[in-house]
Motif scaffolding. Structure first.
Motif, PDB file in Angstrom:
ATOM      1  N   SER A   1     -38.187  73.356  18.640  1.00 44.07           N
ATOM      2  CA  SER A   1     -38.275  74.794  18.477  1.00 44.07           C
ATOM      3  C   SER A   1     -37.106  75.289  17.662  1.00 44.07           C
ATOM      4  O   SER A   1     -36.005  74.762  17.754  1.00 44.07           O
ATOM      5  N   GLY A   2     -37.351  76.322  16.900  1.00 42.14           N
ATOM      6  CA  GLY A   2     -36.285  76.945  16.161  1.00 42.14           C
ATOM      7  C   GLY A   2     -35.520  77.971  16.984  1.00 42.14           C
ATOM      8  O   GLY A   2     -34.565  78.552  16.503  1.00 42.14           O
ATOM      9  N   LEU A   3     -35.949  78.190  18.219  1.00 42.29           N
ATOM     10  CA  LEU A   3     -35.299  79.190  19.054  1.00 42.29           C
ATOM     11  C   LEU A   3     -34.152  78.582  19.837  1.00 42.29           C
ATOM     12  O   LEU A   3     -34.298  77.526  20.444  1.00 42.29           O
ATOM     13  N   GLY A   4     -33.036  79.293  19.855  1.00 43.94           N
ATOM     14  CA  GLY A   4     -31.902  78.882  20.674  1.00 43.94           C
ATOM     15  C   GLY A   4     -32.082  79.357  22.111  1.00 43.94           C
ATOM     16  O   GLY A   4     -33.050  80.049  22.448  1.00 43.94           O
ATOM     17  N   ILE A   5     -31.122  78.996  22.959  1.00 40.35           N
ATOM     18  CA  ILE A   5     -31.191  79.340  24.372  1.00 40.35           C
ATOM     19  C   ILE A   5     -31.284  80.853  24.578  1.00 40.35           C
ATOM     20  O   ILE A   5     -32.091  81.337  25.368  1.00 40.35           O
ATOM     21  N   GLY A   6     -30.498  81.612  23.866  1.00 42.42           N
ATOM     22  CA  GLY A   6     -30.519  83.071  24.013  1.00 42.42           C
ATOM     23  C   GLY A   6     -31.869  83.666  23.663  1.00 42.42           C
ATOM     24  O   GLY A   6     -32.378  84.542  24.363  1.00 42.42           O
TER      25      GLY A   6
ATOM     26  N   ALA B   1     -34.684  85.550  26.058  1.00 41.08           N
ATOM     27  CA  ALA B   1     -35.294  86.840  25.722  1.00 41.08           C
ATOM     28  C   ALA B   1     -36.815  86.751  25.764  1.00 41.08           C
ATOM     29  O   ALA B   1     -37.490  87.661  26.271  1.00 41.08           O
ATOM     30  N   VAL B   2     -37.380  85.645  25.256  1.00 37.42           N
ATOM     31  CA  VAL B   2     -38.828  85.437  25.298  1.00 37.42           C
ATOM     32  C   VAL B   2     -39.296  85.352  26.749  1.00 37.42           C
ATOM     33  O   VAL B   2     -40.307  85.956  27.127  1.00 37.42           O
ATOM     34  N   TYR B   3     -38.551  84.622  27.569  1.00 35.96           N
ATOM     35  CA  TYR B   3     -38.883  84.503  28.992  1.00 35.96           C
ATOM     36  C   TYR B   3     -38.897  85.885  29.655  1.00 35.96           C
ATOM     37  O   TYR B   3     -39.827  86.220  30.393  1.00 35.96           O
ATOM     38  N   ASP B   4     -37.880  86.691  29.377  1.00 32.84           N
ATOM     39  CA  ASP B   4     -37.805  88.038  29.951  1.00 32.84           C
ATOM     40  C   ASP B   4     -38.994  88.895  29.501  1.00 32.84           C
ATOM     41  O   ASP B   4     -39.573  89.624  30.304  1.00 32.84           O
ATOM     42  N   THR B   5     -39.338  88.815  28.221  1.00 37.70           N
ATOM     43  CA  THR B   5     -40.478  89.568  27.703  1.00 37.70           C
ATOM     44  C   THR B   5     -41.758  89.160  28.409  1.00 37.70           C
ATOM     45  O   THR B   5     -42.566  90.007  28.813  1.00 37.70           O
TER      46      THR B   5
END
Length: 66
Positions: free
Chosen positions: A8-13, A17-21
């Motif tokens: 994935s190109g997404l970092g932990i932060g 944020a995706v999890y929270d959304t």
């Protein structure tokens, strides 16, 4: 079929944020609509991904260790 781990190109932060959304959307949908929300989201994400085999690999990865 490719069994290499998905990257994935997404970092932990960003993942947090995706999890929270997603958690907020699940809460907003309510108990009777969670499954519908998740199916609609999966279909929209598959369309955005544009790769049926990659989507199938992601489904298989998500099913592991439930």
């Amino acid at each position: 079929m490719n069994t290499a781990p998905m990257t994935s190109g997404l970092g932990i932060g960003a993942l947090e944020a995706v999890y929270d959304t997603l958690a907020q959307a699940i809460d907003q949908a309510g108990p009777g609509k969670i499954e519908l929300l998740l199916v609609k989201l999966a279909l929209l994400q598959a369309q955005a991904l544009g790769d049926e085999q990659a989507f199938q690999a992601q489904v298989e990865a998500a099913l592991r260790d439930l």
